[in-house]
Every structure is written in C-alpha cells, then in structure tokens.
Design a protein around this motif. Structure first.
Motif, PDB file in Angstrom:
ATOM      1  N   MET A  98       0.842  -1.197   0.000  1.00 36.99           N
ATOM      2  CA  MET A  98       0.000   0.000   0.000  1.00 36.99           C
ATOM      3  C   MET A  98       0.877   1.247   0.000  1.00 36.99           C
ATOM      4  N   ASN A  99       0.401   2.259  -0.648  1.00 33.05           N
ATOM      5  CA  ASN A  99       1.073   3.554  -0.666  1.00 33.05           C
ATOM      6  C   ASN A  99       0.400   4.439   0.378  1.00 33.05           C
ATOM      7  N   PRO A 100       1.119   4.812   1.450  1.00 29.95           N
ATOM      8  CA  PRO A 100       0.469   5.563   2.524  1.00 29.95           C
ATOM      9  C   PRO A 100       0.004   6.951   2.117  1.00 29.95           C
ATOM     10  N   LEU A 127      -1.706 -10.612   8.406  1.00 27.65           N
ATOM     11  CA  LEU A 127      -0.993  -9.647   7.578  1.00 27.65           C
ATOM     12  C   LEU A 127      -0.870  -8.330   8.334  1.00 27.65           C
ATOM     13  N   ILE A 128       0.359  -7.864   8.518  1.00 28.06           N
ATOM     14  CA  ILE A 128       0.612  -6.584   9.180  1.00 28.06           C
ATOM     15  C   ILE A 128       1.420  -5.724   8.218  1.00 28.06           C
ATOM     16  N   GLU A 129       0.836  -4.586   7.837  1.00 33.40           N
ATOM     17  CA  GLU A 129       1.485  -3.679   6.893  1.00 33.40           C
ATOM     18  C   GLU A 129       1.650  -2.305   7.520  1.00 33.40           C
ATOM     19  N   CYS A 130       2.858  -1.795   7.481  1.00 34.65           N
ATOM     20  CA  CYS A 130       3.127  -0.442   7.973  1.00 34.65           C
ATOM     21  C   CYS A 130       2.717   0.547   6.889  1.00 34.65           C
ATOM     22  N   LEU A 131       1.833   1.458   7.227  1.00 31.92           N
ATOM     23  CA  LEU A 131       1.377   2.471   6.285  1.00 31.92           C
ATOM     24  C   LEU A 131       2.125   3.782   6.439  1.00 31.92           C
ATOM     25  N   LEU A 132       2.571   4.061   7.665  1.00 33.03           N
ATOM     26  CA  LEU A 132       3.282   5.307   7.942  1.00 33.03           C
ATOM     27  C   LEU A 132       4.149   5.105   9.170  1.00 33.03           C
ATOM     28  N   ASN A 133       5.388   5.562   9.091  1.00 35.35           N
ATOM     29  CA  ASN A 133       6.297   5.461  10.231  1.00 35.35           C
ATOM     30  C   ASN A 133       7.056   6.781  10.360  1.00 35.35           C
ATOM     31  N   ILE A 173       1.651   3.744  11.917  1.00 32.68           N
ATOM     32  CA  ILE A 173       0.285   3.368  11.592  1.00 32.68           C
ATOM     33  C   ILE A 173       0.331   2.092  10.764  1.00 32.68           C
ATOM     34  N   GLU A 174      -0.486   1.107  11.178  1.00 32.19           N
ATOM     35  CA  GLU A 174      -0.488  -0.189  10.512  1.00 32.19           C
ATOM     36  C   GLU A 174      -1.897  -0.596  10.094  1.00 32.19           C
TER      37      GLU A 174
END
Length: 109
Positions: free
Chosen positions: A1-3, A20-26, A32-33
């Motif tokens: 995904m593109n945050p 499934l755990i995806e980091c959207l913003l760090n 944010i996941e």
C-alpha cells in the motif's frame, strides 16, 4: 500500500494463511499499521508488551482482546476502538475464521 494515496480495503489476499501486518506510515513518534486477521489469534502463552501506547480500531470483522493483569476482555465490533497503554500485556483471543477482520493500529512511541 502507498500511505500517501491508496485504499485501506484494497489488495486483501484470500485465503490469508498468516496474519498480515502492513506499515502504512512510520514517523519519529508514530507508526500506523493495517492488520488483517482471519481466524488468527496470539499464540498460546504469548503476550504483547509494547513500549508505547497502541490505539486500535476495528473496521471490519470481530475480535476479542484480553488483558493479562485483570483478565479484562474487550469484544470489538466494527467501529469500536481501544487504547492499550504502554506495557499492558495483552493478546488477541479470537477473530472469526470465515471473514477478514481488519484493524487500524496506531503505535505511539
């Protein structure tokens, strides 16, 4: 995904053999996941114990979260959110196996 610009409900694999755990913003103090569960739970005997607060919102599905200290349970439905304070040992006890449970998780550190 593109945050910067994407859809939270897009590209969800089916079936989902592992959570499934995806980091959207760090950033410096926040992560944010997107978390997707399908019958997944915290392994037996394991507890999450995080250094920072975690705020979760359930967007789809259901889940039961358990706190270790007082055995308090939270049955989350779509739209429900929960603030898990830092160092509150907790686990996911249940998510339904036949649907995707979709979480928005915000970690503050």
């Amino acid at each position: 995904m593109n945050p910067a610009n994407d859809n939270f409900f897009k590209n969800i694999p089916d079936p989902l053999p592992e959570e499934l755990i995806e980091c959207l913003l760090n950033r410096d103090n926040v992560r944010i996941e997107r978390i997707i569960s399908q019958g997944h739970i915290t392994p037996s005997g394991q507890w999450y114990d995080q250094d920072g607060d975690e705020w979760v919102m359930l967007l789809q599905g259901e889940a039961i979260v358990l706190y270790e200290k007082d055995h308090q349970t939270f049955h989350l439905m779509p739209g429900d959110y929960l603030l898990i304070p830092a160092h509150t040992r907790h686990r996911v006890e249940w998510t339904p196996p036949d649907i995707h449970t979709i979480w928005l998780a915000v970690h503050l550190h």
